[in-house]
Design a protein around this motif. Structure first.
Motif, PDB file in Angstrom:
ATOM      1  N   ASP A  99      13.870  56.669 -68.749  1.00  0.00           N
ATOM      2  CA  ASP A  99      12.375  56.458 -68.118  1.00  0.00           C
ATOM      3  C   ASP A  99      12.224  55.116 -68.193  1.00  0.00           C
ATOM      4  O   ASP A  99      11.411  54.549 -67.084  1.00  0.00           O
ATOM      5  CB  ASP A  99      11.632  57.569 -68.853  1.00  0.00           C
ATOM      6  CG  ASP A  99      11.835  58.858 -68.389  1.00  0.00           C
ATOM      7  OD1 ASP A  99      12.704  59.315 -67.814  1.00  0.00           O
ATOM      8  OD2 ASP A  99      11.116  59.632 -69.155  1.00  0.00           O
ATOM      9  N   GLU A 116       3.976  55.521 -58.064  1.00  0.00           N
ATOM     10  CA  GLU A 116       5.074  55.969 -58.947  1.00  0.00           C
ATOM     11  C   GLU A 116       5.011  55.753 -60.481  1.00  0.00           C
ATOM     12  O   GLU A 116       5.039  56.439 -61.285  1.00  0.00           O
ATOM     13  CB  GLU A 116       6.481  55.675 -58.453  1.00  0.00           C
ATOM     14  CG  GLU A 116       7.499  56.751 -58.906  1.00  0.00           C
ATOM     15  CD  GLU A 116       8.859  56.216 -58.461  1.00  0.00           C
ATOM     16  OE1 GLU A 116       9.892  56.765 -58.965  1.00  0.00           O
ATOM     17  OE2 GLU A 116       9.021  55.768 -57.282  1.00  0.00           O
ATOM     18  N   ASP A 119       2.010  57.554 -61.932  1.00  0.00           N
ATOM     19  CA  ASP A 119       2.594  58.907 -62.113  1.00  0.00           C
ATOM     20  C   ASP A 119       3.385  59.006 -63.628  1.00  0.00           C
ATOM     21  O   ASP A 119       3.413  60.021 -64.091  1.00  0.00           O
ATOM     22  CB  ASP A 119       3.228  59.414 -60.791  1.00  0.00           C
ATOM     23  CG  ASP A 119       2.441  59.683 -59.921  1.00  0.00           C
ATOM     24  OD1 ASP A 119       1.149  59.660 -59.824  1.00  0.00           O
ATOM     25  OD2 ASP A 119       3.199  59.793 -58.439  1.00  0.00           O
ATOM     26  N   MET A 120       4.497  57.971 -63.584  1.00  0.00           N
ATOM     27  CA  MET A 120       5.236  57.990 -64.880  1.00  0.00           C
ATOM     28  C   MET A 120       4.113  58.025 -65.961  1.00  0.00           C
ATOM     29  O   MET A 120       4.625  58.646 -67.020  1.00  0.00           O
ATOM     30  CB  MET A 120       6.302  57.078 -64.707  1.00  0.00           C
ATOM     31  CG  MET A 120       7.335  57.171 -63.930  1.00  0.00           C
ATOM     32  SD  MET A 120       8.514  55.772 -64.073  1.00  0.00           S
ATOM     33  CE  MET A 120       9.320  56.362 -65.565  1.00  0.00           C
ATOM     34  N   VAL A 122       1.041  58.462 -66.528  1.00  0.00           N
ATOM     35  CA  VAL A 122       0.285  59.866 -66.712  1.00  0.00           C
ATOM     36  C   VAL A 122       1.256  60.752 -67.379  1.00  0.00           C
ATOM     37  O   VAL A 122       0.523  61.550 -68.380  1.00  0.00           O
ATOM     38  CB  VAL A 122      -0.524  60.363 -65.409  1.00  0.00           C
ATOM     39  CG1 VAL A 122      -1.208  61.646 -65.319  1.00  0.00           C
ATOM     40  CG2 VAL A 122      -1.243  59.210 -65.001  1.00  0.00           C
ATOM     41  N   GLU A 123       2.125  61.143 -66.909  1.00  0.00           N
ATOM     42  CA  GLU A 123       3.032  61.956 -67.408  1.00  0.00           C
ATOM     43  C   GLU A 123       3.436  61.979 -68.665  1.00  0.00           C
ATOM     44  O   GLU A 123       3.446  62.763 -69.659  1.00  0.00           O
ATOM     45  CB  GLU A 123       4.444  62.129 -66.479  1.00  0.00           C
ATOM     46  CG  GLU A 123       5.150  63.516 -67.003  1.00  0.00           C
ATOM     47  CD  GLU A 123       6.515  63.527 -66.087  1.00  0.00           C
ATOM     48  OE1 GLU A 123       7.614  64.189 -66.739  1.00  0.00           O
ATOM     49  OE2 GLU A 123       6.278  63.203 -64.839  1.00  0.00           O
ATOM     50  N   HIS A 124       3.765  60.586 -69.128  1.00  0.00           N
ATOM     51  CA  HIS A 124       3.972  60.336 -70.462  1.00  0.00           C
ATOM     52  C   HIS A 124       2.960  60.315 -71.380  1.00  0.00           C
ATOM     53  O   HIS A 124       2.922  60.995 -72.574  1.00  0.00           O
ATOM     54  CB  HIS A 124       4.499  58.834 -70.562  1.00  0.00           C
ATOM     55  CG  HIS A 124       4.891  58.256 -72.131  1.00  0.00           C
ATOM     56  ND1 HIS A 124       5.855  58.941 -72.604  1.00  0.00           N
ATOM     57  CD2 HIS A 124       4.478  57.441 -72.822  1.00  0.00           C
ATOM     58  CE1 HIS A 124       6.103  58.437 -73.811  1.00  0.00           C
ATOM     59  NE2 HIS A 124       5.289  57.649 -74.010  1.00  0.00           N
ATOM     60  N   ARG A 125       1.474  59.852 -70.821  1.00  0.00           N
ATOM     61  CA  ARG A 125       0.458  60.247 -71.728  1.00  0.00           C
ATOM     62  C   ARG A 125       0.300  61.572 -72.206  1.00  0.00           C
ATOM     63  O   ARG A 125       0.051  61.807 -73.224  1.00  0.00           O
ATOM     64  CB  ARG A 125      -0.608  59.606 -70.828  1.00  0.00           C
ATOM     65  CG  ARG A 125      -2.132  59.928 -71.833  1.00  0.00           C
ATOM     66  CD  ARG A 125      -3.398  59.699 -70.879  1.00  0.00           C
ATOM     67  NE  ARG A 125      -3.189  60.873 -69.976  1.00  0.00           N
ATOM     68  CZ  ARG A 125      -3.990  60.744 -68.790  1.00  0.00           C
ATOM     69  NH1 ARG A 125      -4.724  59.780 -68.535  1.00  0.00           N
ATOM     70  NH2 ARG A 125      -3.689  61.726 -67.775  1.00  0.00           N
ATOM     71  N   ASP A 126       0.499  62.570 -70.939  1.00  0.00           N
ATOM     72  CA  ASP A 126       0.211  64.117 -71.207  1.00  0.00           C
ATOM     73  C   ASP A 126       1.092  64.357 -72.197  1.00  0.00           C
ATOM     74  O   ASP A 126       0.817  65.173 -73.098  1.00  0.00           O
ATOM     75  CB  ASP A 126       0.517  64.911 -69.761  1.00  0.00           C
ATOM     76  CG  ASP A 126      -0.815  64.378 -68.994  1.00  0.00           C
ATOM     77  OD1 ASP A 126      -1.728  63.773 -69.451  1.00  0.00           O
ATOM     78  OD2 ASP A 126      -0.620  64.849 -67.944  1.00  0.00           O
ATOM     79  N   THR A 127       2.422  63.963 -72.372  1.00  0.00           N
ATOM     80  CA  THR A 127       3.518  64.343 -73.136  1.00  0.00           C
ATOM     81  C   THR A 127       3.303  63.929 -74.568  1.00  0.00           C
ATOM     82  O   THR A 127       3.395  64.634 -75.703  1.00  0.00           O
ATOM     83  CB  THR A 127       4.929  63.711 -72.803  1.00  0.00           C
ATOM     84  OG1 THR A 127       5.334  64.226 -71.609  1.00  0.00           O
ATOM     85  CG2 THR A 127       6.200  63.994 -73.862  1.00  0.00           C
TER      86      THR A 127
END
Length: 155
Positions: A99, A116, A119-120, A122-127
């Motif tokens: 990643d 993009e 998006d990456m 935000v997804e990592h923050r959520d993880t």
């Protein structure tokens, strides 16, 4: 600044002043500042509390491009150090190398890749937030067992 030093400094700043851990606080703490002259690999490794081997690995993986001096030694300028600060923080937070490689490709690809990248992240923050919740639950379970055995739990 070493990773543990950074964490201790951030936690102390938040505890001492009732200031919450925010993006601005962390930015202030991790910004390496202006480097008067380029640093060598040993200096950057010490600054970031990672090994020279890791720095060379990041270079081989394409995460960072490093200039060379007249003796062909690596020479890290402000831009390289800032990128390494970001990379080490993302690795510390569990972002996989693939990643990070994709993210760096996007950054190097230009401004049209910002959506993009967002998006990456935000997804990592959520993880990361999910992992924090899992760790909090694990802490509660550990404190429960400590109390079960007659020990005292911390604050």
């Amino acid at each position: 600044m070493a990773t543990m030093d950074l964490m201790n400094k951030a936690l102390a700043a938040a505890a001492d002043s009732d200031v919450p851990l925010t993006v601005d606080l962390v930015h202030e703490l991790i910004e390496p500042g202006e480097i008067a002259e380029p640093l060598g690999i040993a200096e950057v490794a010490e600054l970031l509390d990672i090994s020279a081997h890791t720095l060379r690995y990041y270079e081989r993986c394409g995460l960072i491009e490093v200039d060379r001096d007249g003796l062909d030694h690596r020479s890290y300028d402000n831009v390289a150090v800032r990128r390494l600060v970001f990379l080490t923080r993302m690795r510390l937070s569990g972002m996989p190398m693939r990643d990070l490689q994709h993210y760096v490709e996007l950054v190097d690809g230009g401004e049209h890749t910002v959506p993009e990248r967002l998006d990456m992240l935000v997804e990592h923050r959520d993880t990361v937030r999910r992992r924090i919740r899992e760790l909090q639950l694990s802490l509660v379970a550990t404190e429960y067992k400590i109390a079960t055995y007659g020990g005292t739990t911390g604050p």
